[in-house]
Design an enzyme around this catalytic site. Structure first.
Site: not given
Ligand code: SPV
Ligand code: MG
Length: 567
Positions: A52-54, A128-129, A64, A126, A165, A91, A120, A196, A93
């Site tokens: 996970s990027g986060l 975080n979504s 993130d 980027k 993504r 992930d 994505e 997502h 990004d």
């Molecule tokens: C992550 O885990 O970094 C993701 C998923 O990209 S989210 O945080 O839901 O965008």
């Molecule tokens: Mg991410």
């Protein structure tokens, strides 16, 4: 082949990830963000890891927003791939740049054993979504298709997966745009689509899945619609569910609670039993494998790495000063006798020291040593104590009485000896000056200092000057000081002889000279290293009184009377 490797060739990580994506059953991936969490995910039974990027940003303490560089992320993934053999889907990004950055990323990920990457369709850098998702600009669709193609064209391993993504629902561009993009990405070569959503209900994901109608594997991240029963995803034909951030969040809660509690209470006592033990951390780090490797690769090159110190006795003749401690804990010139011995060993690189205690073993100071206890010390002798420490004989080992003081060169020369067995014999003591003098040694030749360096072998050790088995009563050549070095193959032979002796009914009464004599009878050559004084044994009150002067003379910058005299 390495003995630890399985006999079959396991499917590669990339092919296992691809199988998960394409399988008809619902699969699960768990987030990990460093080596330790990657191992924990594997032990929990998951089949793959979401890098996970986060979570990776968070464990670095950054946002993130591509604040950690892509090479820092890839370095982190290397630790994760080393710690766990599961496939990792990174992930990635937005791919950290344009098509060219994606090509390079894919090649570097393959080199580090990463099974796939998810990119994505947002713009670099980027966000975080879940932070103002609707404000985030999406990538131009065709440009993003170019990234997917570039990534697919640059992979060497045909099983490496690229997951595309779709962020159209996050950014508020609607279902049609999401479906249009997903189809374009599928046609560009994406191995799966991650759709997502930030809604708390799965409605738009389920609608997407219906419209998608199984055109390719669908991956989802139900962080916000977490209360949806998993069966709903299964029925919707989802390929893979990613639990995207739950380990970083779990560890965060645990760290916050423990830090707060220790800060407030100023003690560890209340938290100790509620957190992972230090041994559990060692286990997750595979510390045992390191110890085994150390035995395999280090011991052969070390002169001698360990010592066994026999320290079970109270000390005959020392009862007046040993009511509350064993002989080895008697203070000599400011520190316990045992500490002098341990310091002398450590000075010569003999660091792994096992002390066999018995009488008042509870009073033995254990800093820097391993203590084992001969529980039957009252009715047994030295060999029974030695038997308690046989596990310590894994590397070259000095076996020593616990009541010795000596000049440092004596141990240095002993551990440098190449012989399987070597002992130190003091040639200045050939007569019983008092009743506590014991362990007389008969050797293949006397200590001829003119022939310094000649090989001399031990023939017998006994406390009796008169050898009952010998026709001639020959004076001994000296006294065994209580030091035996066992090296290399000598260890197995010592084990064998000790095992034979253990079968004897009188084993409990046997002492170290009995072992030396049994080794000689079994045909072993025990080399003698002659010294002339320069050591002390503490066997009675008189020895105890004089030991302080000797010890003082060994201390750094001592001005004592050690001089050239045979101390
Ligand atoms: C992550 O885990 O970094 C993701 C998923 O990209 S989210 O945080 O839901 O965008
Ligand atoms: Mg991410």
């Amino acid at each position: 082949m390495n003995a630890r490797e399985p006999a079959f060739i396991a499917a590669s990580r990339s092919s296992r990830l691809r199988q998960m994506l394409t399988s008809t059953q619902l699969e699960f991936m768990m987030e990990a963000h460093n080596g330790l969490s990657a191992r924990i995910v594997r032990e929990a039974g998951f089949k793959a890891i979401w890098g996970s990027g986060l979570a990776i940003s968070a464990q670095f303490g950054v946002r993130d927003n591509n604040e950690a560089s892509w090479t820092q992320v890839v370095d982190n993934l290397e630790f994760m791939a080393d710690a766990s053999d599961l496939p990792i889907l990174l992930d990635g990004d937005t791919g950290y740049g344009n098509f060219n950055n994606v090509r390079r990323l894919v090649r570097k990920l393959e080199q580090r054993g990463i099974a796939g990457v998810c990119i994505e369709d947002k713009q670099f850098p980027k966000t975080n979504s879940f932070i103002n998702g609707e404000r985030q600009p999406l990538a131009e669709m065709d440009e993003f298709c170019g990234k997917i193609k570039a990534g697919k064209d640059s992979q060497n391993d045909e099983d490496f997966s690229i997951v595309a993504r779709v962020e159209a629902l996050i950014a508020g561009w609607g279902m049609d745009e999401a479906l249009r993009r997903a189809e374009a990405y599928r046609q560009a070569g994406a191995d799966a689509i991650l759709i997502h959503s930030k809604l708390s209900r799965p409605d738009e994901i389920l609608e997407f899945a219906r419209e998608w109608a199984g055109r390719g594997p669908l991956v989802i991240v139900p962080t916000k619609y977490y209360s949806t029963p998993t069966e709903v995803f299964r029925e919707a034909g989802i390929s893979t569910v990613i639990w995207a951030n739950h380990l970083i969040r779990a560890s965060t809660s645990a760290m916050q609670a423990v830090a707060k509690e220790i800060h407030a209470s100023e003690t560890l006592v209340d938290v100790e039993d509620r957190i992972a033990s230090v041994n559990e951390i060692f286990r997750l780090q595979d510390a045992d494998e390191y110890s085994e490797a150390e035995d395999r690769y280090l011991s052969a090159s070390r002169a001698s790495a360990s010592a066994v110190v026999l320290a079970a006795s109270r000390g005959v003749g020392l009862e007046a000063v040993t009511a509350d401690r064993p002989k080895v804990m008697l203070p000599i010139a400011g520190k316990p006798l045992l500490r002098w011995l341990v310091d002398a060993f450590k000075k010569q690189g003999v660091n792994d020291i096992t002390v066999v205690g018995g009488y008042r073993a509870d009073a033995i100071e254990t800093a820097g040593i391993k203590l084992v206890v001969n529980e039957r010390h009252a009715e047994t002798g030295e060999l029974a104590s030695l038997a308690c420490a046989v596990d310590a004989l894994k590397s070259d080992t000095v076996i020593s009485y616990g009541d010795l003081l000596f000049r440092s060169y004596i141990v240095r020369d002993l551990v440098e000896s190449e012989a399987p067995f070597s002992v130190v014999v003091d040639s200045s003591l050939t007569e019983p000056v008092n009743k506590s003098v014991r362990d007389f040694a008969w050797c293949s030749s006397p200590d001829d200092r003119g022939l310094f360096g000649n090989k001399v072998l031990l023939k017998r050790v006994s406390s009796e000057l008169q050898d009952a088995d010998s026709s001639e009563a020959k004076l001994p050549d000296g006294r065994w000081v209580g030091l035996l070095n066992v090296r290399g193959e000598g260890r197995e032979r010592l084990h064998a002889v000790l095992t034979t002796l253990r079968a004897r009914p009188d084993f409990d009464k046997l002492d170290m000279p009995a072992l030396l004599n049994a080794l000689i009878e079994a045909g072993e050559a025990i080399e003698v290293q002659y010294v002339h004084g320069h050591w002390r044994g503490v066997n009675d009150l008189e020895d105890f009184r004089r030991a302080g002067d000797f010890a003082h003379a060994q201390a750094p910058l001592a001005t004592g009377a050690a001089g050239g005299e045979a101390q």
